[in-house]
Design an enzyme around this catalytic site. Structure first.
Site, mmCIF file in Angstrom:
data_model
loop_
_atom_site.group_PDB
_atom_site.id
_atom_site.type_symbol
_atom_site.label_atom_id
_atom_site.label_comp_id
_atom_site.label_asym_id
_atom_site.label_seq_id
_atom_site.Cartn_x
_atom_site.Cartn_y
_atom_site.Cartn_z
ATOM 1 N N ILE A 162 0.840 -1.212 0.000
ATOM 2 C CA ILE A 162 0.000 0.000 0.000
ATOM 3 C C ILE A 162 0.873 1.259 0.000
ATOM 4 O O ILE A 162 0.636 2.190 -0.772
ATOM 5 C CB ILE A 162 -0.961 0.001 1.209
ATOM 6 C CG1 ILE A 162 -1.939 -1.179 1.101
ATOM 7 C CG2 ILE A 162 -1.718 1.317 1.312
ATOM 8 C CD1 ILE A 162 -2.764 -1.450 2.345
ATOM 9 N N ASP A 181 11.070 2.773 6.502
ATOM 10 C CA ASP A 181 10.659 1.367 6.571
ATOM 11 C C ASP A 181 11.831 0.610 7.157
ATOM 12 O O ASP A 181 12.974 1.089 7.097
ATOM 13 C CB ASP A 181 10.321 0.843 5.159
ATOM 14 C CG ASP A 181 9.518 -0.462 5.211
ATOM 15 O OD1 ASP A 181 10.003 -1.444 5.818
ATOM 16 O OD2 ASP A 181 8.420 -0.508 4.645
ATOM 17 N N CYS A 212 2.313 1.105 7.796
ATOM 18 C CA CYS A 212 3.007 -0.064 8.369
ATOM 19 C C CYS A 212 1.988 -0.900 9.150
ATOM 20 O O CYS A 212 0.924 -0.402 9.514
ATOM 21 C CB CYS A 212 4.138 0.403 9.285
ATOM 22 S SG CYS A 212 3.600 1.507 10.587
ATOM 23 N N PRO A 213 2.305 -2.162 9.403
ATOM 24 C CA PRO A 213 1.366 -2.981 10.176
ATOM 25 C C PRO A 213 1.411 -2.621 11.656
ATOM 26 O O PRO A 213 2.352 -1.952 12.105
ATOM 27 C CB PRO A 213 1.882 -4.408 9.957
ATOM 28 C CG PRO A 213 3.320 -4.243 9.639
ATOM 29 C CD PRO A 213 3.503 -2.905 8.996
ATOM 30 N N SER A 240 -4.020 2.591 8.415
ATOM 31 C CA SER A 240 -3.459 1.250 8.661
ATOM 32 C C SER A 240 -4.152 0.525 9.809
ATOM 33 O O SER A 240 -4.964 -0.357 9.577
ATOM 34 C CB SER A 240 -1.960 1.328 8.897
ATOM 35 O OG SER A 240 -1.301 1.279 7.651
ATOM 36 N N ARG A 241 -3.809 0.869 11.021
ATOM 37 C CA ARG A 241 -4.463 0.277 12.185
ATOM 38 C C ARG A 241 -4.535 1.343 13.277
ATOM 39 O O ARG A 241 -3.565 2.103 13.478
ATOM 40 C CB ARG A 241 -3.685 -0.943 12.713
ATOM 41 C CG ARG A 241 -3.853 -2.212 11.920
ATOM 42 C CD ARG A 241 -5.282 -2.770 11.962
ATOM 43 N NE ARG A 241 -5.454 -3.972 11.161
ATOM 44 C CZ ARG A 241 -5.884 -3.991 9.901
ATOM 45 N NH1 ARG A 241 -6.195 -2.869 9.281
ATOM 46 N NH2 ARG A 241 -6.029 -5.137 9.255
ATOM 47 N N ASP A 265 -8.914 6.476 9.056
ATOM 48 C CA ASP A 265 -9.828 5.438 8.557
ATOM 49 C C ASP A 265 -9.896 4.293 9.553
ATOM 50 O O ASP A 265 -10.659 3.349 9.370
ATOM 51 C CB ASP A 265 -9.334 4.926 7.197
ATOM 52 C CG ASP A 265 -10.334 3.963 6.568
ATOM 53 O OD1 ASP A 265 -11.539 4.287 6.564
ATOM 54 O OD2 ASP A 265 -9.924 2.881 6.099
ATOM 55 N N GLU A 270 -11.961 0.952 17.616
ATOM 56 C CA GLU A 270 -12.978 0.921 16.566
ATOM 57 C C GLU A 270 -13.926 -0.273 16.654
ATOM 58 O O GLU A 270 -15.038 -0.225 16.139
ATOM 59 C CB GLU A 270 -12.322 0.952 15.178
ATOM 60 C CG GLU A 270 -11.597 -0.315 14.782
ATOM 61 C CD GLU A 270 -11.016 -0.234 13.356
ATOM 62 O OE1 GLU A 270 -10.359 0.769 13.038
ATOM 63 O OE2 GLU A 270 -11.245 -1.178 12.580
ATOM 64 N N HIS A 302 -13.232 2.640 8.581
ATOM 65 C CA HIS A 302 -12.430 1.524 8.026
ATOM 66 C C HIS A 302 -12.945 1.122 6.639
ATOM 67 O O HIS A 302 -13.265 -0.040 6.389
ATOM 68 C CB HIS A 302 -12.457 0.325 8.996
ATOM 69 C CG HIS A 302 -11.230 -0.535 8.872
ATOM 70 N ND1 HIS A 302 -10.561 -1.047 9.956
ATOM 71 C CD2 HIS A 302 -10.549 -0.974 7.790
ATOM 72 C CE1 HIS A 302 -9.532 -1.773 9.543
ATOM 73 N NE2 HIS A 302 -9.507 -1.735 8.228
#
Ligand code: NAI
Length: 336
Positions: A162, A181, A212-213, A240-241, A265, A270, A302
């Site tokens: 992404i 990264d 990133c995760p 992402s999260r 998002d 959430e 999301h």
């Protein structure tokens, strides 16, 4: 003649399903028995999977140690995630219980990267406000001033599938793109992306976008310290999260003006809110209500992944992951 596929028919309990999940999975499912549940997967609902060999879960299903243990004792052998992220699964527990976990590693990196751009453009050019104003006969431009994206510095944290698409989009708009990264990507460098230490990105970027995760290392990567290093009025985007951003610190950053725009998002808490119509409910989460009170915050529920192409790919890949498992083949998309 016997349909050879019949042999591979699997009973799968789908959790957290919505009408669009049914639409796309029913379109592409040719031979599995799918039982759709609207309920999320957790310790209270895990018994719904009784008699199923596989379960299919989404981003806010909590696949904790007790859930994994219960799945195991119910005879479940496969957890098929219809998501790329797998931070909601106790991977060690699944491994210890001999349950395979598969995911959909890439369904449409474009969908999420383009949604990040949508958040940026909306926050910047205030099209959401303009839309409402003009419909009410208010043609004034007061307080709708934006800024040119051209020439601005964009910091990208995480240049996987992404992040790479996002970098290319921002380069295409004439931005200077800085990235961080754990592994610098040579192809990205060749396109003009400059890899720099995280702190430098925090200091130099006009817009920071997280790709990133969520891991132990990245949890609250955006916190009071990192926000204090950022440019005054920085735009922060998280598709992402949720837990990459410390919500309390973001609220403080918005109050001081350090964060000039916040586009989310995803959100730390959430799972109690997103994907549901709570318009007639009293929302108990005071943090999100505070965030929603800022004029320079834009929250979507999301929906980064939510395109026709991505939903089709999610259904096709998930079903193919199940087929591979049932046929005893090597699992291309195995997590554990
Ligand atoms: P990916 O695995 O292709 O890329 C992740 C990148 O992050 C990799 O290059 C990796 O090296 C990097 N990374 C890992 N640890 C890092 C660290 N500590 N600091 C900086 N970079 C680090 O994943 P992809 O497909 O690009 O997805 C990224 C994230 O987007 C997913 O983990 C997921 O959380 C989120 N996502 C959100 C969706 C939405 O609907 N909003 C949909 C799909 C994914």
């Amino acid at each position: 003649m016997k349909n050879p596929r019949y042999l591979w028919r699997m009973k799968i309990a789908f959790f957290s399903t919505k009408i669009y999940d049914r639409e796309f999975f029913d379109r592409y499912n040719t031979h599995h028995e799918i039982i759709y549940f609207e309920a999320p997967l957790n310790e209270h609902t895990v018994t719904l999977a009784n008699g199923c060999k596989a379960i299919c879960a989404f981003v806010n299903d909590k696949i904790t140690l007790p859930v994994v243990t219960a799945l195991k004792s119910n005879g479940v052998e496969l957890i098929a995630l219809r998501s790329a992220g797998f931070n909601n699964v106790d991977i060690a527990a699944a491994k210890a219980n001999g349950i395979a976990v598969v995911r959909v590693p890439a369904y449409s990196p474009h969908a999420v990267a383009e949604h990040a751009l949508a958040l940026i453009l909306t926050l910047n050019r205030k099209t959401h406000k303009a839309y409402n104003r003009v419909r009410e006969g208010n043609f004034s431009l007061d307080r709708l001033t934006g800024f040119d994206l051209f020439g601005k510095t964009v910091g990208v944290i995480g240049t996987g599938k992404i992040g790479q698409v996002f970098c290319k989009i921002m380069l295409g708009l004439g931005c200077k793109v800085l990235a961080f990264d754990v592994i610098a990507n040579k192809d990205m460098e060749a396109t003009g992306v400059e890899y720099l230490p995280l702190l430098t990105i925090f200091q130099q970027a006009d817009i920071i976008s997280l790709h990133c995760p969520l891991t132990e290392q990245t949890k609250h990567i955006i916190n009071a310290n990192s926000i204090a290093m950022m440019k005054q009025g920085v735009m922060l985007i998280n598709t992402s999260r949720g837990a990459l951003v410390n919500t309390a610190a973001a609220i403080e950053g918005l109050k001081t003006g350090r964060i000039g725009y916040l586009g989310l998002d995803v959100y730390e808490q959430e799972e109690k809110l997103f994907f549901n119509d709570l318009s007639e409910n009293i929302i108990q989460d005071d943090d999100i209500m505070r965030l929603l009170s800022f004029p320079n915050v834009l929250i979507t529920s999301h929906q980064g992944f939510f395109t026709q192409e991505a939903l089709a790919e999610i259904a096709k890949t998930t079903l193919s992951n199940v087929d591979e498992f049932e046929a005893g083949k090597t699992l291309k998309n195995i997590v554990v």
